[in-house]
Enzyme design. Structure first.
Site, PDB file in Angstrom:
ATOM      1  N   GLU A 195       0.702  -1.220  -0.081  1.00 43.63           N
ATOM      2  CA  GLU A 195      -0.247  -0.172  -0.543  1.00 43.63           C
ATOM      3  C   GLU A 195       0.623   1.259  -0.118  1.00 43.63           C
ATOM      4  O   GLU A 195       0.482   2.423  -0.823  1.00 43.63           O
ATOM      5  CB  GLU A 195      -1.208   0.018   1.168  1.00 43.63           C
ATOM      6  CG  GLU A 195      -1.168   1.410   1.428  1.00 43.63           C
ATOM      7  CD  GLU A 195      -3.239   1.226   0.233  1.00 43.63           C
ATOM      8  OE1 GLU A 195      -3.699   0.022  -0.359  1.00 43.63           O
ATOM      9  OE2 GLU A 195      -4.009   2.091  -0.049  1.00 43.63           O
ATOM     10  N   THR A 226     -11.559   7.746 -13.246  1.00 41.60           N
ATOM     11  CA  THR A 226     -10.543   7.704 -11.914  1.00 41.60           C
ATOM     12  C   THR A 226     -11.327   6.607 -11.372  1.00 41.60           C
ATOM     13  O   THR A 226     -10.444   5.680 -10.403  1.00 41.60           O
ATOM     14  CB  THR A 226     -10.641   8.522 -10.947  1.00 41.60           C
ATOM     15  OG1 THR A 226      -9.345   8.030 -10.219  1.00 41.60           O
ATOM     16  CG2 THR A 226     -11.719   8.845  -9.952  1.00 41.60           C
TER      17      THR A 226
END
Ligand SMILES: *[C@@H]1O[C@H](CO)[C@@H](O)[C@H](O)[C@H]1NC(C)=O
Ligand SMILES: *[C@@H]1O[C@H](CO)[C@@H](O)[C@H](O)[C@H]1NC(C)=O
Length: 546
Positions: free
Chosen positions: A404, A537
């Site tokens: 992440e 997006t």
């Protein structure tokens, strides 16, 4: 009393005085926008596969990815139909996006692109006959709702009108748009602020905009992505319905970032977050990553969606300005990887931060897209090196999946580098010694951004390496995340022991984005060509309007 001519002179002097005062008080180098070179008509963004005689479609790999989508869908439908998500380990279900079936709606465009008619028929029925956007389970997040639900609905209309799949009903356009406008109208109170910048949430019961805790406060602020990333979706909705209110509201909200230069320490890079009452910054973060990312992403995409609309030249210039500044101020090279890799810094509270997130990896592909279009080889190379850096975050982990977020030891010295941090734990230190980078959040949430950038890399350069990288990522992800009821988030990408390392969560962007981008890398490159489509997006393709 002044005679008329001298009154005019007086007025002119006052105007000049005001102008000079304004220039001294507010002069900002960033108000000088860079020049852009727009491409000639007929310019192609995509690599000319056909002219080069390349059959770019890879049937076998595309089919393997489609199979994973089918499996994802089948298990979701079996265990969680109508809920937002299936729990991929326990087989339970879960609402995280107001209970409108986010997995169903968010993956509609994937089903269309992959030609999965039976899947699409189920989704279409849900959208047209079942879902009720007038009732929300919990507070509604207008940003997430717009990019996922609304984006999916209007993209589906565009895809059906382009004939990408057989329409389930002749009235599909009215039927889908009826639901899309219901939803968008219910989100309307979000824009009800002095600036038009949106509230973080909408309470559907009371029809008001609120903060994330459900209250109305005097000091509410939003990050750049929230202020700006509804423009592609709302412009398209206005285009499709003929009702300009959506375009107007989203333009007004975004103009605080597109036209103002308050809180812009480097040209084009805006400080975040922003007060929804004044539009001015109330924080000092400068980053291309979350939660500001899609403001920058959408600047170039706004221009690409409407290349002949004069006002969108401004967006292209603002994008160019921001990317040049990012290259000057935020790019970093790792000192301890071999070879050195490029990463992006952030800047916060007067300090640089040597940390980059998986979410930020969209930027490599976005740079390739804009730099190809605006003929900027310098920024193109910058984009390529950032994609390479993001790939390194994958291949340096034992699972072959990137974390992440991660850190590295920067080679350059920066004035605010006191903020640079080294590894804090023993495993991090070991990682740095072995690979030159170390995870700062070691989970993987099934996110798309790295394969998204490979997609742009492949479609724009035609270089085979991007397909190889994508195929490696696909195999690593499937191997690590496949569970009884789907594909699950990974808790720690440094640990290959699957059994105790998964999180029983599968967000809708897995099927909406990650699988779609992977599929598009191995399918016919004319499918959703970048010369015809702009991806929002959440990876929903919107038709470019010339
Ligand atoms: C843009 O181009 C014009 C004309 O070529 C030039 O005068 C101006 O200085 C340029 N502006 C920038 C910011 O480079
Ligand atoms: C547009 O913005 C106004 C506030 O300026 C708000 O009252 C209205 O509901 C919004 N409408 C839509 C469709 O977004």
């Amino acid at each position: 009393m002044l005679a008329r001519p001298s009154r005019i002179v007086g007025f002119m002097l006052a105007a000049i005085g005001f102008y000079l005062l304004h220039e001294t008080l507010f002069a900002n180098p960033s108000s000088k926008l860079p020049n852009i070179t727009l491409p000639p008509p007929g310019f192609r963004i995509q690599y000319p596969f056909k002219q080069k005689g390349i059959t770019a479609k890879d049937e076998v790999k595309a089919e393997a990815i489609k199979k994973v989508m089918r499996r994802t869908w089948k298990l979701y439908k079996e265990r969680a139909w109508g809920f937002d998500e299936v729990k991929p380990i326990s087989g339970g279900h879960h609402n995280s996006r107001n209970g409108w079936g986010s997995t169903i709606i968010d993956s509609m465009t994937t089903a269309v692109v992959m030609g999965l008619s039976d899947v699409f028929a189920d989704q279409y029925d849900w959208v047209v006959n079942k879902v009720n956007f007038n009732y929300a389970d919990g507070l509604v997040d207008p940003f997430e709702t717009t990019i996922r639900y609304l984006g999916a609905l209007i993209s589906t209309v565009d895809l059906l009108e382009a004939g990408m799949i057989e329409a389930p009903s002749p009235s599909f356009r009215q039927d889908i748009l009826r639901q899309a406008t219901t939803l968008a109208n219910r989100l309307g109170p979000a824009f009800d602020t002095p600036t038009g910048m949106i509230w973080p949430r909408v309470n559907f019961e009371d029809d008001i905009g609120v903060d994330s805790d459900g209250r109305r406060k005097q000091y509410t602020s939003v990050h750049l992505a929230r202020a700006g990333s509804h423009w592609l979706e709302y412009s398209t909705l206005s285009q499709l319905t003929g009702d300009m209110i959506y375009y107007k509201n989203s333009t007004r909200a975004w103009n605080w970032l597109v036209y103002n230069h308050n809180g812009e320490p480097w040209p084009g890079i805006l400080e975040s977050p922003r007060s929804i009452w004044t539009g001015n910054p109330v924080g000092s973060t400068r980053t291309l990553g979350a939660p500001d990312d899609s403001h920058y992403e959408y600047l170039i995409k706004a221009h690409l969606l409407y290349p002949n609309k004069k006002s969108t030249r401004r967006h292209a210039k603002r994008w160019l300005q921001a990317m040049q500044s990012a290259r000057t101020h935020l790019s970093s090279t790792s000192a301890k990887t071999n070879p050195p890799h490029a990463f992006l810094l952030s800047f916060s509270h007067e300090r640089y931060e040597n940390q980059m997130g998986h979410l930020t990896c969209f930027i490599g592909g976005n740079l390739l897209l804009g730099a190809k279009y605006l003929s900027r080889p310098d920024l193109f190379a910058f984009g390529e090196s950032l994609i390479e850096g993001c790939r390194y975050s994958y291949v340096s982990m034992p699972t072959g999946i990137g974390p992440e977020s991660w850190s590295w030891t920067p080679r350059e010295s920066k004035p605010g580098q006191a903020g640079f941090t080294g590894p804090l734990t023993l495993p991090q230190r070991n990682f740095r010694d072995k690979t030159g980078i170390w995870p700062t959040a070691a989970n993987y949430a099934l996110r798309p951004e790295v394969v998204e950038s490979y997609f742009y890399g492949w479609r724009i350069t035609g270089e085979e390496k991007y397909r190889e990288w994508a195929w490696d990522a696909f195999n690593s992800i499937v191997q690590m995340t496949e569970t009884e009821w789907g594909y699950s988030e990974v808790a720690d990408v440094t640990d290959t022991d699957k059994d105790k390392n998964l999180r029983d969560k599968m967000e809708s962007f897995w099927s909406a984005e990650t699988l779609k981008y992977l599929y598009l890398i191995f399918s016919d490159p004319e499918l959703c060509s970048l010369d015809e489509w702009v991806f929002n997006t959440e990876a929903h393709p919107l038709k470019r309007r010339f």
